[in-house]
Design a protein around this motif. Structure first.
Motif, short mmCIF file in Angstrom:
data_model
loop_
_atom_site.label_atom_id
_atom_site.label_comp_id
_atom_site.label_asym_id
_atom_site.label_seq_id
_atom_site.Cartn_x
_atom_site.Cartn_y
_atom_site.Cartn_z
N GLU A 90 0.82 -1.21 0.00
CA GLU A 90 0.00 0.00 0.00
C GLU A 90 0.85 1.26 0.00
OE1 GLU A 90 -3.38 0.40 2.60
OE2 GLU A 90 -3.39 -1.76 2.96
N GLU A 133 -1.97 -5.62 -9.83
CA GLU A 133 -0.95 -4.66 -10.26
C GLU A 133 0.48 -5.10 -9.97
OE1 GLU A 133 -1.95 -0.89 -8.54
OE2 GLU A 133 -3.95 -0.85 -9.43
N PRO A 189 -7.02 -2.35 -0.31
CA PRO A 189 -6.13 -1.86 -1.37
C PRO A 189 -4.84 -2.67 -1.52
CG PRO A 189 -6.10 -0.39 0.54
CD PRO A 189 -7.22 -1.34 0.76
N VAL A 222 -12.66 1.24 -11.31
CA VAL A 222 -11.84 1.26 -10.08
C VAL A 222 -10.55 2.02 -10.32
CG1 VAL A 222 -10.42 -0.17 -8.56
CG2 VAL A 222 -12.78 -0.83 -9.05
N GLU A 223 -9.85 1.68 -11.39
CA GLU A 223 -8.54 2.27 -11.65
C GLU A 223 -8.63 3.77 -11.91
OE1 GLU A 223 -5.34 0.95 -11.67
OE2 GLU A 223 -6.35 -0.69 -10.63
N ALA A 273 -12.09 -3.14 -3.73
CA ALA A 273 -10.89 -2.36 -4.05
C ALA A 273 -10.66 -1.25 -3.03
CB ALA A 273 -11.03 -1.77 -5.45
N ARG A 274 -11.72 -0.66 -2.54
CA ARG A 274 -11.59 0.41 -1.55
C ARG A 274 -11.16 -0.13 -0.19
NH1 ARG A 274 -16.80 2.64 -3.63
NH2 ARG A 274 -16.34 4.53 -4.82
N TYR A 328 -5.76 -5.82 -3.35
CA TYR A 328 -6.11 -5.47 -4.73
C TYR A 328 -4.86 -5.26 -5.58
CZ TYR A 328 -8.01 -2.81 -8.66
OH TYR A 328 -8.32 -2.36 -9.93
N ARG A 378 -10.05 5.07 -6.89
CA ARG A 378 -8.85 4.92 -6.04
C ARG A 378 -8.11 6.24 -5.88
NH1 ARG A 378 -5.00 0.74 -7.92
NH2 ARG A 378 -4.23 0.95 -5.82
N PHE A 380 -12.04 -11.64 -2.03
CA PHE A 380 -12.77 -11.15 -3.20
C PHE A 380 -13.87 -12.12 -3.62
CE2 PHE A 380 -12.70 -10.69 -8.00
CZ PHE A 380 -13.41 -9.51 -8.03
N TYR A 406 -17.17 -5.34 -6.43
CA TYR A 406 -15.81 -5.16 -6.94
C TYR A 406 -15.25 -3.82 -6.47
CZ TYR A 406 -12.03 -5.66 -10.40
OH TYR A 406 -10.81 -5.80 -11.01
N HIS A 459 -13.08 -3.04 -13.47
CA HIS A 459 -11.67 -2.76 -13.19
C HIS A 459 -11.29 -1.36 -13.68
CE1 HIS A 459 -7.58 -4.04 -12.22
NE2 HIS A 459 -7.18 -3.45 -13.32
#
Length: 204
Positions: free
Chosen positions: A24, A110, A102, A166-167, A98-99, A105, A171, A69, A94, A163
């Protein structure tokens, strides 16, 4: 005073927790095993009793993330009263995942770690994917089989749409603030996509 990782009684998990914090803060490639060991309160040599290297440590963080998840989207799917509401709930789940997680995720999506790195990681990622495919199958059940879009394709498209939202917008990425809530963007995008496939009538 005992080392913190041993004090907790589970060094392996202490190292994963340390890695998640560092992921993170610094990203999946921004920390060393020595830093993870220090954060867990053990010597660097102790890490190798459980992990062959940093990528193995990140892969375990990703595996645990996929477990959470899969549970989250499976629960969300079960809350839907109709095929559409169940499908939409998985997309919202989803964003919520992600929130809330992190570090997991980032490790999952990533870090560059393949879901096929270990059998356990592949299995649990497949479980998550199967929930989305089941949701897609429910939406297309009324369409004759010869005209029905592949459920794997529908779920993959919605996964990609989720996704992307989210990206870009969920975020707090600099310079990418949307005038609409991410949940609204996702729901409207899913609606447009499903209508385009003929899975929803125009008035839904």
């Amino acid at each position: 005073m005992p080392k913190r990782g041993y004090h907790h009684g589970n060094l392996r998990q202490a190292l994963v927790d340390a890695a998640l914090t560092l992921i993170e803060e610094k990203g999946p490639t921004g920390f060393t095993l020595s830093e993870a060991a220090k954060q867990a309160g053990v010597t660097p040599a102790a890490v190798y009793r459980h992990f062959g290297g940093r990528e193995d440590l990140i892969a375990e963080a990703a595996r645990q993330g996929y477990e959470i998840f899969a549970d989250v989207i499976e629960y969300a799917y079960g809350t839907g009263e109709t095929a559409l509401s169940a499908f939409s709930a998985t997309g919202r789940a989803y964003l919520a995942f992600a929130r809330k997680y992190p570090g997991h995720y980032i490790a999952m999506f990533e870090s560059g770690i393949s879901v096929n790195r270990t059998a356990d990681l592949a299995a649990v990622s497949g479980r998550a994917r199967a929930v989305l495919e089941r949701a897609a199958e429910g939406l297309s059940a009324h369409i004759p089989p010869d005209k029905r879009p592949p459920t794997a394709m529908v779920s993959a498209h919605v996964w990609a749409l989720s996704h992307g939202v989210v990206e870009l917008f969920a975020r707090n990425s600099p310079g990418t603030q949307s005038p609409f809530p991410p949940e609204d963007l996702l729901e409207s995008g899913i609606g447009i996509y499903l209508r385009g496939l003929g899975l929803l009538p125009p008035d839904q």
